[in-house]
Design a protein around this motif. Structure first.
Motif: not given
Length: 447
Positions: A26-30
């Motif tokens: 959820a913390d990954s926002q490419p």
């Protein structure tokens, strides 16, 4: 460059999109990281160009003094005896010879803006001696092989960029560039002379007409002989770009002594490079000013004129820096660049080419602005910086190699040559040797 730019952006977008759709963290926002990278890279490009204005104005002001004082003419007279031996098929008094000499002289001084018009004029004049229009001659191939090897003794543009980024020793790359460019140029000349034996031009046709006969090697030798006998060219033509090219060079022994002196400087700069480096920029400033005074140049007015050009050059490169730094920033943020470099790094790292410098080495023959942007981005990065091994290596690569495909496209396009024969092979040989020499000398001196 259009295709390269599109591929970089698309690769970054697709890589980020794939991560966005497949990563469950959820913390990954490419995609958000991609957006931020594009905006921050654009801002960094403008900041870089603005910081470059002052030092670019300084160096172009000094080079304007050297140009006004006739330094190009001095170099032309020094190169003339060597040129007549390298290009025996070109009559010594033909405008092609003068244009080639001025092109090489401008490259030696790092005056790329002046070198290109001379190079195009040289190709146009060489084409007048071409018995097979549309096919590169041996002289054209050799001329472009030397051009793509850079032959730069004063990489003023790279030194200026290093100074603008806070390098403690901006001119530390002078010995490494001199070493690498010497090997690249030697490789370019050697490969062109060797390969021309295997890539033969088309056989003369019976219906070529009298014009082809007048442009044959035999007729050119006759023209050269007539020039030597009478002291005047067989056919008077205007000198390139209205600049007076000396019809006589210095005596051969003078040119030989200067060449030996340049060769002798290389081991001295390698052995005492770190001691000499702090003296180089002050020495260049004082040397060019004294040269201008000795030649009767109004040094202040001419310096200001050249500095204005430097200001304009620094502003003109902003769009190019924005384009390539945004593309590379997006590629890095998407993770695609890391994957690509990770695949090649196990092969290049043992050879002395670190992963951080790999994109620069691969892009240099394809795009000058692209390679310049990558170099600037690498030296802007606090993790690398201008004075680390990677920063010194990419600076040397930029100063000692040339944009091969751009040079071939522009110069051959100017005369509509489609069959380039061995030109590309010779040019790429020079590029590879230049990279190898740069990796070796930077690793030896700074590791």
């Amino acid at each position: 460059m259009n295709l390269i730019f599109l591929v970089l952006i698309l690769a970054a977008f697709l890589a980020a999109a794939w991560r966005e759709l497949t990563e469950l963290d959820a913390d990954s926002q490419p995609m958000q990281e991609l957006s931020q990278a594009a905006i921050s890279s654009a801002g960094s490009a403008v900041e870089l160009a603005i910081g470059l204005v002052g030092v670019m104005a300084l160096f172009l002001g000094l080079m304007k003094i050297a140009e006004a004082g006739g330094l190009l003419t001095v170099l032309a007279r020094l190169l003339r005896p060597l040129m007549t031996r390298l290009f025996p098929s070109v009559p010594p008094e033909h405008p092609a010879m003068g244009a080639m000499i001025l092109n090489f002289s401008a490259n030696i001084l790092g005056l790329g803006n002046a070198a290109t018009p001379f190079g195009i004029r040289a190709m146009q004049e060489l084409n007048k001696l071409n018995p097979h229009p549309g096919t590169a001659t041996n002289a054209m191939a050799l001329f472009l092989a030397i051009n793509t090897s850079s032959i730069t003794l004063l990489p003023t543009g790279v030194i200026a960029l290093r100074a603008s980024l806070g390098s403690a020793e901006p001119a530390a790359i002078l010995p490494t560039t001199l070493f690498a460019t010497l090997f690249a140029t030697t490789a370019g000349i050697t490969s062109a002379l060797v390969l021309q034996r295997f890539f033969l031009p088309p056989a003369p046709t019976a219906d070529a007409g009298p014009d082809a006969q007048t442009r044959s090697p035999e007729s050119r030798e006759h023209q050269a002989a007539e020039t030597r006998d009478t002291g005047e060219p067989a056919q008077q033509e205007a000198q390139p770009l209205g600049i007076d090219v000396p019809t006589q060079g210095y005596p051969g022994w003078v040119s030989a002594l200067v060449l030996l002196g340049v060769l002798g400087i290389i081991p001295l700069t390698i052995l005492y490079g770190q001691t000499i480096a702090p003296w180089i920029i002050p020495g260049l400033i004082v040397g060019f000013l004294l040269f201008g005074v000795a030649r009767g140049v109004r040094i202040y007015e001419v310096f200001v004129e050249g500095a204005k050009e430097g200001f304009q050059v620094a502003l003109r490169i902003i769009p190019y820096l924005v384009a390539i730094l945004v593309a590379v920033g997006m590629l890095r943020a998407s993770g695609a660049l890391g994957v690509f470099v990770g695949l090649l790094a196990p092969w290049t790292t043992p050879l002395g080419l670190p992963p951080e410098a790999l994109p620069m080495a691969l892009l240099r023959p394809l795009s000058g602005s692209g390679a310049y942007g990558i170099m600037a981005g690498i030296m802007q990065d606090p993790a690398t910086g201008p004075d680390t091994h990677v920063g010194l290596l990419v600076s040397t690569l930029q100063g000692s190699t040339e944009t091969t495909f751009y040079v071939l496209a522009v110069y051959f396009g100017a005369i509509q040559v489609r069959r380039i024969r061995h030109t590309l092979a010779a040019a790429l040989t020079a590029d590879v040797v230049g990279v190898m020499a740069a990796v070796f000398i930077v690793g030896w001196l700074f590791l």
